[in-house]
Design a protein around this motif. Sequence first.
Motif, PDB file in Angstrom:
ATOM      1  N   LEU A 180       0.861  -1.180   0.000  1.00 30.03           N
ATOM      2  CA  LEU A 180       0.000   0.000   0.000  1.00 30.03           C
ATOM      3  C   LEU A 180       0.901   1.236   0.000  1.00 30.03           C
ATOM      4  CD1 LEU A 180      -2.528  -1.327   2.657  1.00 30.03           C
ATOM      5  CD2 LEU A 180      -2.741  -1.432   0.158  1.00 30.03           C
ATOM      6  N   THR A 181       1.586   1.449  -1.123  1.00 36.30           N
ATOM      7  CA  THR A 181       2.594   2.508  -1.190  1.00 36.30           C
ATOM      8  C   THR A 181       1.991   3.909  -1.086  1.00 36.30           C
ATOM      9  OG1 THR A 181       2.555   2.396  -3.600  1.00 36.30           O
ATOM     10  CG2 THR A 181       4.256   1.125  -2.484  1.00 36.30           C
ATOM     11  N   GLN A 182       0.852   4.118  -1.716  1.00 37.56           N
ATOM     12  CA  GLN A 182       0.209   5.437  -1.657  1.00 37.56           C
ATOM     13  C   GLN A 182      -0.344   5.716  -0.262  1.00 37.56           C
ATOM     14  OE1 GLN A 182       0.205   7.811  -4.117  1.00 37.56           O
ATOM     15  NE2 GLN A 182       1.608   6.359  -5.072  1.00 37.56           N
ATOM     16  N   VAL A 183      -0.948   4.704   0.344  1.00 35.49           N
ATOM     17  CA  VAL A 183      -1.462   4.864   1.709  1.00 35.49           C
ATOM     18  C   VAL A 183      -0.309   5.192   2.646  1.00 35.49           C
ATOM     19  CG1 VAL A 183      -2.559   3.685   3.659  1.00 35.49           C
ATOM     20  CG2 VAL A 183      -3.500   3.409   1.350  1.00 35.49           C
ATOM     21  N   CYS A 184       0.794   4.486   2.501  1.00 32.94           N
ATOM     22  CA  CYS A 184       1.969   4.718   3.345  1.00 32.94           C
ATOM     23  C   CYS A 184       2.502   6.139   3.146  1.00 32.94           C
ATOM     24  CB  CYS A 184       3.041   3.680   3.045  1.00 32.94           C
ATOM     25  SG  CYS A 184       4.449   3.738   4.165  1.00 32.94           S
ATOM     26  N   THR A 187     -12.707   6.404   1.066  1.00 28.49           N
ATOM     27  CA  THR A 187     -12.994   6.056  -0.330  1.00 28.49           C
ATOM     28  C   THR A 187     -14.139   6.914  -0.872  1.00 28.49           C
ATOM     29  OG1 THR A 187     -12.250   3.801   0.042  1.00 28.49           O
ATOM     30  CG2 THR A 187     -13.597   4.166  -1.896  1.00 28.49           C
ATOM     31  N   GLY A 188     -15.204   7.010  -0.113  1.00 26.64           N
ATOM     32  CA  GLY A 188     -16.342   7.825  -0.537  1.00 26.64           C
ATOM     33  C   GLY A 188     -15.977   9.288  -0.708  1.00 26.64           C
ATOM     34  N   HIS A 189     -15.218   9.807   0.228  1.00 26.08           N
ATOM     35  CA  HIS A 189     -14.816  11.213   0.164  1.00 26.08           C
ATOM     36  C   HIS A 189     -13.927  11.477  -1.053  1.00 26.08           C
ATOM     37  CE1 HIS A 189     -14.370  15.187   1.920  1.00 26.08           C
ATOM     38  NE2 HIS A 189     -13.077  15.113   1.651  1.00 26.08           N
ATOM     39  N   LEU A 190     -12.992  10.561  -1.325  1.00 26.53           N
ATOM     40  CA  LEU A 190     -12.103  10.739  -2.478  1.00 26.53           C
ATOM     41  C   LEU A 190     -12.855  10.635  -3.806  1.00 26.53           C
ATOM     42  CD1 LEU A 190      -8.903   8.800  -1.341  1.00 26.53           C
ATOM     43  CD2 LEU A 190      -9.295  11.272  -1.359  1.00 26.53           C
ATOM     44  N   GLN A 191     -13.937   9.872  -3.838  1.00 27.96           N
ATOM     45  CA  GLN A 191     -14.732   9.755  -5.068  1.00 27.96           C
ATOM     46  C   GLN A 191     -15.465  11.058  -5.364  1.00 27.96           C
ATOM     47  OE1 GLN A 191     -17.313   6.408  -4.352  1.00 27.96           O
ATOM     48  NE2 GLN A 191     -15.800   4.930  -5.071  1.00 27.96           N
ATOM     49  N   ARG A 192     -15.850  11.774  -4.312  1.00 24.24           N
ATOM     50  CA  ARG A 192     -16.664  12.981  -4.483  1.00 24.24           C
ATOM     51  C   ARG A 192     -15.868  14.277  -4.446  1.00 24.24           C
ATOM     52  NH1 ARG A 192     -19.146   9.882  -0.722  1.00 24.24           N
ATOM     53  NH2 ARG A 192     -18.524  11.254   0.972  1.00 24.24           N
ATOM     54  N   GLY A 235      -1.196  17.282  -4.163  1.00 22.26           N
ATOM     55  CA  GLY A 235      -0.207  16.572  -4.958  1.00 22.26           C
ATOM     56  C   GLY A 235      -0.293  15.056  -4.906  1.00 22.26           C
ATOM     57  N   ALA A 236      -1.245  14.516  -4.164  1.00 17.32           N
ATOM     58  CA  ALA A 236      -1.372  13.062  -4.064  1.00 17.32           C
ATOM     59  C   ALA A 236      -1.921  12.477  -5.359  1.00 17.32           C
ATOM     60  CB  ALA A 236      -2.295  12.691  -2.905  1.00 17.32           C
ATOM     61  N   ASP A 237      -1.525  11.248  -5.642  1.00 17.37           N
ATOM     62  CA  ASP A 237      -2.051  10.512  -6.791  1.00 17.37           C
ATOM     63  C   ASP A 237      -3.387   9.902  -6.349  1.00 17.37           C
ATOM     64  OD1 ASP A 237      -2.664   8.773  -8.853  1.00 17.37           O
ATOM     65  OD2 ASP A 237      -0.637   7.965  -9.009  1.00 17.37           O
ATOM     66  N   ILE A 238      -4.439  10.683  -6.481  1.00 16.36           N
ATOM     67  CA  ILE A 238      -5.755  10.287  -5.962  1.00 16.36           C
ATOM     68  C   ILE A 238      -6.253   8.981  -6.592  1.00 16.36           C
ATOM     69  CG2 ILE A 238      -8.185  10.979  -5.685  1.00 16.36           C
ATOM     70  CD1 ILE A 238      -6.234  12.501  -3.846  1.00 16.36           C
ATOM     71  N   PRO A 239      -6.135   8.780  -7.920  1.00 17.82           N
ATOM     72  CA  PRO A 239      -6.591   7.504  -8.481  1.00 17.82           C
ATOM     73  C   PRO A 239      -5.860   6.293  -7.885  1.00 17.82           C
ATOM     74  CG  PRO A 239      -6.361   9.124 -10.222  1.00 17.82           C
ATOM     75  CD  PRO A 239      -5.763   9.733  -8.984  1.00 17.82           C
ATOM     76  N   ALA A 240      -4.542   6.390  -7.726  1.00 17.28           N
ATOM     77  CA  ALA A 240      -3.774   5.271  -7.155  1.00 17.28           C
ATOM     78  C   ALA A 240      -4.117   5.074  -5.683  1.00 17.28           C
ATOM     79  CB  ALA A 240      -2.278   5.514  -7.325  1.00 17.28           C
ATOM     80  N   LEU A 241      -4.269   6.152  -4.951  1.00 20.13           N
ATOM     81  CA  LEU A 241      -4.646   6.080  -3.539  1.00 20.13           C
ATOM     82  C   LEU A 241      -6.034   5.464  -3.389  1.00 20.13           C
ATOM     83  CD1 LEU A 241      -4.015   6.745  -0.594  1.00 20.13           C
ATOM     84  CD2 LEU A 241      -4.826   9.072  -1.033  1.00 20.13           C
ATOM     85  N   SER A 242      -6.959   5.901  -4.212  1.00 21.16           N
ATOM     86  CA  SER A 242      -8.323   5.339  -4.182  1.00 21.16           C
ATOM     87  C   SER A 242      -8.307   3.849  -4.509  1.00 21.16           C
ATOM     88  CB  SER A 242      -9.224   6.071  -5.179  1.00 21.16           C
ATOM     89  OG  SER A 242      -9.416   7.406  -4.785  1.00 21.16           O
TER      90      SER A 242
END
Length: 146
Positions: free
Chosen positions: A22-26, A101-106, A114-121
């Motif tokens: 879970l590289t993005q989460v980390c 997950t829900g918050h990042l979708q909306r 600067g986060a990679d939102i698609p990869a994090l999601s």
Amino acid sequence: MATTLRLATLNDSQFQLHEQELTQVCAQLTRLDALCKSLGVIPLSQFVDVTALEFREAAELLDGQAPARVEPDPLTGLPYGLEDMSWSPVTAGMTSIEALTGHLQRNRPRELPGADIPALSAELRYCEQVLAPLEPEGGQFHLAAD
């Protein structure tokens, strides 16, 4: 701190350390914690288990004073057992993960510049998929730091 996080699950004495890192989460853990706080859920860092890091640090401190070979735990296959790790109910983790997950979708949260939102999601959805079947069974989990 950790360079990687991986999902570990425990259900009816069945332990599994999942392969996907879970590289993005980390990388975004501190910022995700801030987002969890604003969403009113448990921060993800509360689910991190540092047993592997502590074990490695202890081995380095002993530097040759420890036995040459440690017999792996029969249930985990690791040099430490289930009782050495910290576990949380899947239900608690799912609440936080689903909220994120829900918050990042909306939204495009200001807490994650600067986060990679698609990869994090995608990593958060992976956690949901692994944990969802264990939730009604009373399973436990943690994010294993290594």
